[in-house]
Write an enzyme that holds these catalytic residues in place. Structure first.
Site, PDB file in Angstrom:
ATOM      1  N   ALA A 135     -24.168  65.871  19.175  1.00 40.44           N
ATOM      2  CA  ALA A 135     -23.173  64.813  19.345  1.00 40.44           C
ATOM      3  C   ALA A 135     -23.089  63.987  18.066  1.00 40.44           C
ATOM      4  O   ALA A 135     -23.632  64.356  17.027  1.00 40.44           O
ATOM      5  CB  ALA A 135     -23.533  63.950  20.550  1.00 40.44           C
ATOM      6  N   SER A 136     -22.418  62.844  18.161  1.00 40.59           N
ATOM      7  CA  SER A 136     -22.132  62.059  16.963  1.00 40.59           C
ATOM      8  C   SER A 136     -23.372  61.388  16.384  1.00 40.59           C
ATOM      9  O   SER A 136     -23.455  61.187  15.176  1.00 40.59           O
ATOM     10  CB  SER A 136     -21.096  60.979  17.292  1.00 40.59           C
ATOM     11  N   VAL A 140     -29.852  67.724  20.427  1.00 40.46           N
ATOM     12  CA  VAL A 140     -30.915  67.950  21.408  1.00 40.46           C
ATOM     13  C   VAL A 140     -31.424  69.390  21.315  1.00 40.46           C
ATOM     14  O   VAL A 140     -30.630  70.329  21.176  1.00 40.46           O
ATOM     15  CB  VAL A 140     -30.417  67.656  22.838  1.00 40.46           C
ATOM     16  N   ASP A 290     -22.083  54.719  28.865  1.00 45.85           N
ATOM     17  CA  ASP A 290     -21.485  55.811  28.084  1.00 45.85           C
ATOM     18  C   ASP A 290     -21.374  57.048  28.973  1.00 45.85           C
ATOM     19  O   ASP A 290     -21.805  58.143  28.605  1.00 45.85           O
ATOM     20  CB  ASP A 290     -22.355  56.092  26.855  1.00 45.85           C
TER      21      ASP A 290
END
Length: 509
Positions: A135-136, A140, A290
């Site tokens: 992601a940004s 992971v 989020d």
């Protein structure tokens, strides 16, 4: 640094959208009026050569946002859950941003882990996979603990992410300052305060120790929530740049086909997403802020699994009651009560007409209740409500921005699962339950009990505090001392003398 050099960053934003071909897609998706389209193209086209090229294999909008940096990617992630706002085509493009960004090398991730935990990766983990999500802010990996054989998820910050994000945020600060300077009317909305609020939120996301703490608190709060799972953090294997948590297997919330194939009822799932969010916000005052599809999965038994606790929202008890009463008033179509709550909370200036405000709120609410479920939108309600509060001089409440934004995102997630989702029907039992327990005689007795406990703690100090206050009240006010500052003419003479001294010193040297 927040200075005029950020103009280059803002110009490059438009130029990048022009160069990647995203400008037309975005303007069309937002149904921008002709005048806005003209201005955007005129400002972007001459500087097209300054735009970032991005990855040409990606769709235009995704290509532009990934090229511009993490803050823009975050913005795209939010929009990806709102096909009713940006259209199905653009929403589909932006879903790439949720967990499919280009990863950084495994060797770099291992080096960062070893630097953080001061131990070789091979001694900590018996297996360590390639990135399973990127992601940004971080990526992971799936791993197995060498000591116990437990499956875990290892989150590692992107290298250099703090500096990259700082550049984007500085440009946003500059833009907010320009807006306040050029448009005095916008100061009521406090653009700089809004940017400062989100800056603080995201800075917390860049320290994975804070995310570990957030996850731990969320685990405790939601332990008894049926149909909801939160992976537990493993503290001794976490730090500022690394977070290790339990591994939880599930289907991506955006994969409707896989959810259907697993025999899970998407209508039930959509209602559960909305109700759990409201429950956490109202009951606990602590919620996942989020909740886009990239941070949610569905377990084999139908439970919702939440990930990524870098952005969490917190509401004090009073704000929760105000928010619940406003929602409850809209649900019951009691616009007079909604107006009263706004005035009681100080959200609207006391000199405004409460009856006029209630009438304006009716204009906001009534059209929504006459709509088909597929057309009822929290985004639309908030837009209408924003127009009304602007007219009545209500200032932006920075503590509610995150809550409102998250509610819009959660609604988008629910709609992606079930387009017929009716947010008011799903919200009603949660809000009514909260009102029953927290507004009325029962809540009053609880508040009085808390007040008595506070007074008991400060009991020994109360006589002295009261005496000191009475003494201050009895003393006559002393006149403020007259200002003895230099007369403006004296400042001019002093300035001239300093200038002359500087010239003479320069000649002597």
């Amino acid at each position: 640094m927040r200075g005029p050099h950020n103009i280059i960053r803002l110009v490059r934003t438009l130029a990048t959208f022009e160069r990647t071909g995203a400008i037309g897609v975005v303007l069309e998706a937002f149904e921008a009026p002709p005048r806005l389209r003209f201005v955007a193209r005129i400002l972007g086209w001459p500087f097209k050569w300054l735009g970032l090229k991005g990855d040409p294999t990606l769709p235009p909008a995704t290509r532009a946002l990934t090229a511009l940096g993490p803050a823009y990617i975050k913005f795209g992630q939010i929009l990806s859950t709102r096909p009713d706002v940006v259209g199905d085509e653009l929403a589909l493009q932006l879903k790439y941003l949720q967990d499919k960004l280009p990863p950084f090398p495994v060797s770099v991730a291992k080096a960062m882990i070893e630097a953080e935990l001061a131990e070789p990766v091979d001694q900590i983990f018996s297996t360590f996979s390639d990135p399973v999500a990127a992601a940004s802010i971080a990526q992971v990996h799936r791993a197995t603990l060498a000591e116990t054989g437990q499956e875990v998820a290892v989150k590692v910050l992107r290298p250099g992410i703090e500096r990259a994000f700082r550049k984007d945020i500085d440009a946003f600060y500059f833009a907010a300052g320009v807006i306040e300077f050029l448009s005095p009317a916008s100061r009521r909305l406090r653009p700089l305060d809004v940017v400062t609020h989100f800056d603080g939120v995201v800075q917390g996301e860049l320290d994975l120790r804070l995310e570990s703490a957030a996850a731990g608190e969320f685990v405790v709060n939601t332990a008894k929530d049926e149909g909801f799972q939160v992976p537990k953090p493993i503290w001794n294997l976490s730090g500022r740049t690394v977070l290790t948590m339990d591994w939880a297997e599930g289907i991506n919330m955006a994969d409707n086909a896989a959810i259907d194939a697993a025999g899970i009822d998407r209508k039930v799932l959509a209602s559960r997403v909305l109700q759990l969010f409201l429950q956490h916000a109202l009951r606990d005052g602590y919620f996942h802020a989020d909740m886009h599809q990239g941070n949610l999965k569905v377990a084999a038994n139908g439970d919702i699994i939440a990930y990524d606790f870098g952005i969490m929202g917190r509401l004090d008890e009073y704000t929760r009651r105000v928010y619940a009463e406003i929602l409850f008033g809209f649900i019951r179509r009691d616009y007079r009560r909604v107006a009263e709550v706004h005035f009681e909370a100080g959200y609207v200036p006391a000199d405004r007409d409460i009856d006029e405000f209630a009438r304006a709120l009716r204009v906001v609410g009534e059209p929504i209740f006459g709509m088909d479920a597929t057309r009822i939108s929290m985004a639309r309600l908030l837009a209408y409500l924003f127009e009304v509060t602007e007219r009545f001089g209500m200032e932006t409440r920075t503590e509610l921005i995150l809550l409102q934004r998250t509610m819009v995102v959660v609604e988008g997630v629910a709609r992606s699962l079930n387009p017929q989702t009716n947010i008011w029907n799903d919200a009603q039992p949660i809000v009514e339950g909260y009102i029953k327990d927290n507004v009325g005689p029962k809540a009053l007795l609880r508040d009085l009990q808390k007040t008595a406990m506070v007074l008991a703690r400060f009991g020994p100090k109360l006589p002295r505090l009261v005496e000191a206050q009475l003494v201050r009240q009895s003393r006559p006010e002393m006149p403020a001392p007259e200002s003895r500052g230099l007369h403006p003419a004296a400042w001019m003479v002093l300035g001239a003398a300093l200038a002359l001294a500087g010239v003479l010193l320069g000649q002597a040297l």
